[in-house]
Design a protein around this motif. Structure first.
Motif, PDB file in Angstrom:
ATOM      1  N   SER A  66      19.530  -0.384 -34.457  1.00  0.00           N
ATOM      2  CA  SER A  66      18.898   0.534 -33.516  1.00  0.00           C
ATOM      3  C   SER A  66      19.958   1.413 -32.847  1.00  0.00           C
ATOM      4  O   SER A  66      21.007   0.927 -32.450  1.00  0.00           O
ATOM      5  N   GLY A  67      19.672   2.710 -32.786  1.00  0.00           N
ATOM      6  CA  GLY A  67      20.558   3.628 -32.084  1.00  0.00           C
ATOM      7  C   GLY A  67      21.697   4.179 -32.920  1.00  0.00           C
ATOM      8  O   GLY A  67      22.527   4.935 -32.424  1.00  0.00           O
ATOM      9  N   THR A  72      17.733  10.572 -35.912  1.00  0.00           N
ATOM     10  CA  THR A  72      18.376  11.854 -35.607  1.00  0.00           C
ATOM     11  C   THR A  72      18.680  12.617 -36.904  1.00  0.00           C
ATOM     12  O   THR A  72      18.450  13.819 -36.990  1.00  0.00           O
TER      13      THR A  72
END
Ligand SMILES: Nc1ncnc2c1ncn2[C@@H]1O[C@H](COP(=O)(O)OP(=O)(O)OP(=O)(O)O)[C@@H](O)[C@H]1O
Ligand SMILES: [Mg+2]
Length: 385
Positions: A66-67, A72
């Motif tokens: 995650s992240g 994106t």
């Protein structure tokens, strides 16, 4: 760091100019190409120096925690987020300045994002109406797309009358109905229950093959990535850590991060105690094991030996043997998972077929493995090659 071995997904130098790049536009161009892109949200750089070239008709997965920047990157292809450096090419053409509605891209998200008050027909027809397709043609194409996702005749239903899996099929039909150049799938299966997930994995892969569409799939589920992809990009903190086929990234992880993220790898730290002839590593617990090193290593150098739990056997003749005591045992049907204390820093995990009976907690065990089933990492956590 992108793995340059065994991959067609090579990073390109940032100096490749726009003219030179678009001169290559045409049938032989990759479907999608990222050239050294950065993406920032304000001062925070979410994606850094990311390069990837995706061949037409292939299925590529961005896998990572995650992240790490998966969504994106997908958003940048669709034009939903701007890049702050580098170039994105679709079908050999730069798209940095092409607005969203002019990029021919199909999107499927985790939440089905269907229009709740519109019928299945209107949901699927949405992209076609926006492209001014004639009515009879819309009807034909919607019918075809619903056949493809195995929901023929569901035109008049409302999303609320469908199960989660069926709604996700409609979302897929809506994304492929206008024959996009690229299909982007952002964790499309994560809202589904385990059985439905497996079924949809197979289904999505089948549809992708049949249509020959280029697909970019995002997940943090390693099984999904391994089972569906032609290539996997393992992401870590905004960068590609390794790019390769499922077998490459699983069997030959380029870094400690990849080894650990893709399946529970045993990481045995030790030092090289002999390197003339076969390489011998002495582990933290004092055991010596044979490994295969692609090059001679100085005596005393610190290494990590990576061994997958599936490569460890119980009670079989092997070049390496690690005696220990079972800390926990779980029976899985044909095999068992043992956590074993071998006197090192961490317990070692074995997933071994059952020979005779399942061993119990507290029992002595001897784990065996072969040198060619080990990957050697150096002190910095990089595969020694
Ligand atoms: N609109 C935004 N504004 C500011 N920061 C953002 C924004 N969107 C994402 N980020 C940050 O950028 C980084 C990458 O986010 P991204 O959504 O791409 O991650 P991800 O890999 O898709 O994660 P997940 O698996 O949780 O979906 C994260 O640190 C996130 O907090
Ligand atoms: Mg995401």
């Amino acid at each position: 760091m992108p793995d340059s071995q065994g991959t067609t997904l090579n990073p390109r130098p940032a100096s490749a100019g726009a003219e030179g790049a678009s001169a290559g536009a045409g049938a032989s161009s990759p479907a999608v190409e990222f050239r050294n892109i950065d993406i920032a949200y304000g001062k925070f750089v979410a994606v850094r120096d990311f390069s990837l070239s995706i061949g037409k008709g292939s299925f590529v997965t961005l896998l990572g925690p995650s992240g790490c920047g998966k969504t994106t990157i997908l958003r940048s292809i669709a034009g939903l987020v701007d890049i702050s450096a580098g170039q994105i090419m679709i079908g050999g053409r730069r798209v940095d300045d092409v607005p969203i509605y002019k990029r021919n891209i199909g999107l499927v998200f985790q939440s089905y994002a269907l229009f709740p008050h519109k019928s299945v027909f209107d949901n699927v027809a949405f992209g076609l109406k926006h492209r001014n397709v004639a009515k009879p043609e819309i009807k034909r194409k919607v019918g075809q797309a619903l056949d493809m996702v195995r929901l023929p005749g569901s035109e008049k239903k409302l999303p609320s009358q469908l199960s989660g899996g069926q709604q996700q099929r409609i979302a897929l039909a809506r994304a492929i109905v206008f024959e996009p150049q690229v299909l982007l799938l952002d964790e499309p299966l994560s809202a589904l229950d385990a059985n439905m997930r497996e079924e949809m994995r197979v289904e999505i892969k089948k549809i992708q093959k049949e249509t020959g569409i280029t697909a970019i799939f995002v997940t943090h589920d390693q099984e999904e990535a391994l089972s569906m992809s032609d290539r996997i990009v393992v992401m870590n903190a905004g960068s590609a850590e390794q790019i390769g086929t499922p077998e490459e990234v699983y069997e030959r992880p380029a870094t400690a991060f990849v080894a650990d993220f893709l399946g529970k790898a045993n990481m045995l730290s030790g030092t090289v105690s002999r390197s003339d002839g076969p390489t011998i590593v002495t582990l933290a617990g004092g055991q010596t094991i044979y490994v295969l090193s692609p090059k001679a290593l100085p005596q005393g150098s610190a290494v990590t030996v990576v061994v997958r739990p599936q490569k460890l056997s119980v009670g079989r003749a092997s070049a390496n043997r690690l005696p220990g005591r079972i800390v926990s045992a779980s029976y899985l049907g044909g095999s068992a998972i043992y956590e074993v204390d071998i006197g090192g820093k961490a317990n070692i995990r074995a997933n071994a077929p059952i020979d005779g009976r399942v061993l119990r907690e507290g029992e002595a065990i001897e784990l065996g493995f072969d040198p060619h089933d080990c990957v050697l990492l150096d002190e910095a956590g990089l595969r020694i090659s």
